[in-house]
Design a protein around this motif. Sequence first.
Motif, PDB file in Angstrom:
ATOM      1  N   ARG A  17       0.931  -1.290  -0.390  1.00 26.99           N
ATOM      2  CA  ARG A  17       0.379  -0.026  -0.175  1.00 26.99           C
ATOM      3  C   ARG A  17       0.606   1.653   0.010  1.00 26.99           C
ATOM      4  O   ARG A  17       0.333   2.386  -0.076  1.00 26.99           O
ATOM      5  CB  ARG A  17      -0.932  -0.684   1.409  1.00 26.99           C
ATOM      6  CG  ARG A  17      -1.582   1.049   1.118  1.00 26.99           C
ATOM      7  CD  ARG A  17      -3.540   1.012   0.954  1.00 26.99           C
ATOM      8  NE  ARG A  17      -4.330   1.774   1.170  1.00 26.99           N
ATOM      9  CZ  ARG A  17      -4.139   2.556   0.166  1.00 26.99           C
ATOM     10  NH1 ARG A  17      -3.435   1.819  -1.018  1.00 26.99           N
ATOM     11  NH2 ARG A  17      -4.976   3.819  -0.069  1.00 26.99           N
ATOM     12  N   ALA A  18       1.749   1.378   0.974  1.00 22.97           N
ATOM     13  CA  ALA A  18       2.605   2.782   0.906  1.00 22.97           C
ATOM     14  C   ALA A  18       3.728   2.438   0.023  1.00 22.97           C
ATOM     15  O   ALA A  18       5.114   3.445   0.747  1.00 22.97           O
ATOM     16  CB  ALA A  18       2.706   3.117   2.710  1.00 22.97           C
ATOM     17  N   LYS A  31       9.369  -8.481  -4.314  1.00 21.71           N
ATOM     18  CA  LYS A  31       9.502  -7.412  -4.546  1.00 21.71           C
ATOM     19  C   LYS A  31       8.511  -6.255  -5.142  1.00 21.71           C
ATOM     20  O   LYS A  31       8.063  -7.704  -5.708  1.00 21.71           O
ATOM     21  CB  LYS A  31      11.097  -7.265  -5.063  1.00 21.71           C
ATOM     22  CG  LYS A  31      11.197  -5.809  -5.101  1.00 21.71           C
ATOM     23  CD  LYS A  31      12.662  -6.185  -6.544  1.00 21.71           C
ATOM     24  CE  LYS A  31      13.290  -4.612  -6.185  1.00 21.71           C
ATOM     25  NZ  LYS A  31      14.357  -4.087  -7.316  1.00 21.71           N
ATOM     26  N   VAL A  32       7.878  -5.225  -4.885  1.00 18.38           N
ATOM     27  CA  VAL A  32       6.221  -4.609  -5.878  1.00 18.38           C
ATOM     28  C   VAL A  32       7.599  -3.191  -5.902  1.00 18.38           C
ATOM     29  O   VAL A  32       8.671  -2.791  -5.368  1.00 18.38           O
ATOM     30  CB  VAL A  32       5.462  -4.689  -4.211  1.00 18.38           C
ATOM     31  CG1 VAL A  32       5.566  -5.659  -3.930  1.00 18.38           C
ATOM     32  CG2 VAL A  32       6.107  -4.200  -3.358  1.00 18.38           C
ATOM     33  N   LYS A  82      -5.782  -5.624  -7.956  1.00 17.15           N
ATOM     34  CA  LYS A  82      -4.136  -6.178  -7.338  1.00 17.15           C
ATOM     35  C   LYS A  82      -4.320  -7.011  -6.131  1.00 17.15           C
ATOM     36  O   LYS A  82      -5.890  -7.035  -5.150  1.00 17.15           O
ATOM     37  CB  LYS A  82      -4.924  -4.403  -6.209  1.00 17.15           C
ATOM     38  CG  LYS A  82      -4.235  -3.384  -7.746  1.00 17.15           C
ATOM     39  CD  LYS A  82      -4.084  -2.065  -7.468  1.00 17.15           C
ATOM     40  CE  LYS A  82      -5.095  -0.926  -7.212  1.00 17.15           C
ATOM     41  NZ  LYS A  82      -6.697  -0.882  -7.752  1.00 17.15           N
ATOM     42  N   LYS A  83      -2.882  -6.855  -5.881  1.00 13.56           N
ATOM     43  CA  LYS A  83      -2.682  -8.075  -4.873  1.00 13.56           C
ATOM     44  C   LYS A  83      -1.419  -7.392  -3.590  1.00 13.56           C
ATOM     45  O   LYS A  83      -0.626  -7.851  -3.704  1.00 13.56           O
ATOM     46  CB  LYS A  83      -2.587  -9.960  -4.729  1.00 13.56           C
ATOM     47  CG  LYS A  83      -3.652 -10.311  -5.623  1.00 13.56           C
ATOM     48  CD  LYS A  83      -3.121 -11.618  -6.369  1.00 13.56           C
ATOM     49  CE  LYS A  83      -4.659 -12.882  -6.605  1.00 13.56           C
ATOM     50  NZ  LYS A  83      -4.633 -14.155  -6.720  1.00 13.56           N
ATOM     51  N   SER A  84      -2.266  -7.799  -2.360  1.00 11.85           N
ATOM     52  CA  SER A  84      -1.076  -7.170  -0.775  1.00 11.85           C
ATOM     53  C   SER A  84      -0.512  -7.976  -0.841  1.00 11.85           C
ATOM     54  O   SER A  84      -0.570  -9.558  -1.534  1.00 11.85           O
ATOM     55  CB  SER A  84      -2.169  -6.394   0.365  1.00 11.85           C
ATOM     56  OG  SER A  84      -0.650  -6.865   1.086  1.00 11.85           O
ATOM     57  N   ALA A  85       1.297  -7.706  -0.919  1.00 10.58           N
ATOM     58  CA  ALA A  85       2.180  -7.997  -1.168  1.00 10.58           C
ATOM     59  C   ALA A  85       3.210  -8.406   0.532  1.00 10.58           C
ATOM     60  O   ALA A  85       3.711  -8.684   0.979  1.00 10.58           O
ATOM     61  CB  ALA A  85       3.419  -9.260  -1.881  1.00 10.58           C
ATOM     62  N   ALA A  86       2.346  -7.509   1.057  1.00 10.94           N
ATOM     63  CA  ALA A  86       2.249  -7.100   3.063  1.00 10.94           C
ATOM     64  C   ALA A  86       2.846  -8.401   4.022  1.00 10.94           C
ATOM     65  O   ALA A  86       1.787  -8.765   3.458  1.00 10.94           O
ATOM     66  CB  ALA A  86       1.352  -6.278   3.412  1.00 10.94           C
ATOM     67  N   PRO A 110      -2.169 -13.786   2.332  1.00  7.12           N
ATOM     68  CA  PRO A 110      -1.463 -14.926   1.532  1.00  7.12           C
ATOM     69  C   PRO A 110      -0.970 -14.986   0.562  1.00  7.12           C
ATOM     70  O   PRO A 110      -0.565 -15.877  -0.772  1.00  7.12           O
ATOM     71  CB  PRO A 110      -3.465 -15.150   1.475  1.00  7.12           C
ATOM     72  CG  PRO A 110      -4.089 -14.463   2.010  1.00  7.12           C
ATOM     73  CD  PRO A 110      -3.113 -13.406   2.446  1.00  7.12           C
ATOM     74  N   TYR A 111      -0.952 -13.334  -0.722  1.00  5.49           N
ATOM     75  CA  TYR A 111       0.113 -13.406  -1.985  1.00  5.49           C
ATOM     76  C   TYR A 111       1.125 -13.449  -2.006  1.00  5.49           C
ATOM     77  O   TYR A 111       1.960 -13.702  -3.254  1.00  5.49           O
ATOM     78  CB  TYR A 111      -1.275 -12.228  -2.379  1.00  5.49           C
ATOM     79  CG  TYR A 111      -2.972 -12.313  -2.468  1.00  5.49           C
ATOM     80  CD1 TYR A 111      -3.247 -13.345  -2.496  1.00  5.49           C
ATOM     81  CD2 TYR A 111      -3.593 -12.092  -1.939  1.00  5.49           C
ATOM     82  CE1 TYR A 111      -4.273 -13.676  -3.280  1.00  5.49           C
ATOM     83  CE2 TYR A 111      -4.895 -11.631  -1.663  1.00  5.49           C
ATOM     84  CZ  TYR A 111      -5.435 -12.372  -2.730  1.00  5.49           C
ATOM     85  OH  TYR A 111      -6.973 -12.997  -2.550  1.00  5.49           O
TER      86      TYR A 111
END
Length: 122
Positions: free
Chosen positions: A49-50, A91-92, A70-74, A78-79
């Motif tokens: 997000r940030a 890495k995003v 969009k999928k969060s990789a935080a 689970p993504y």
Amino acid sequence: MLVKIVRNALGYVFVLFDLLTRGFPRKRSSEEQTAIAEQTSHLTLYHFRACPFCIKVRRAMFKMSLPIAKKSAAQGSPYRSELEQGGGRVKVPCLRIDQADGTSQWMYESNDIIAYLRQHYS
Ligand SMILES: N[C@@H](CCC(=O)N[C@@H](CS)C(=O)NCC(=O)O)C(=O)O
């Protein structure tokens, strides 16, 4: 720890700045928007997000009115492992491009992702 907090706080400043300055999305007729949704349905953006690089890509997607999943990789998402296993690293931003043959291309680097989206959908 402190560095992480400052980095996250700065990230949310960028998020807010983006929200306040992003302007308006490209306008399309509802038929054109339905068509672009179909044309981009094989794309997924993995992001934080940030993260400033993710904000840059999301901003470009917003400007082009691209309804890309969009999928969060935080941490804890689970993504995250999906990205690590498929793309090879956490890495995003990373754009997953699903191909007709069932394979996927994992595109890292914000500038490359934006150039790809502009080339195909703007
Ligand atoms: N040059 C890259 C930088 C991306 C980047 O540094 N992303 C950070 C988050 S803001 C990241 O994923 N770091 C984790 C890592 O590099 O392992 C781009 O423009 O996309």
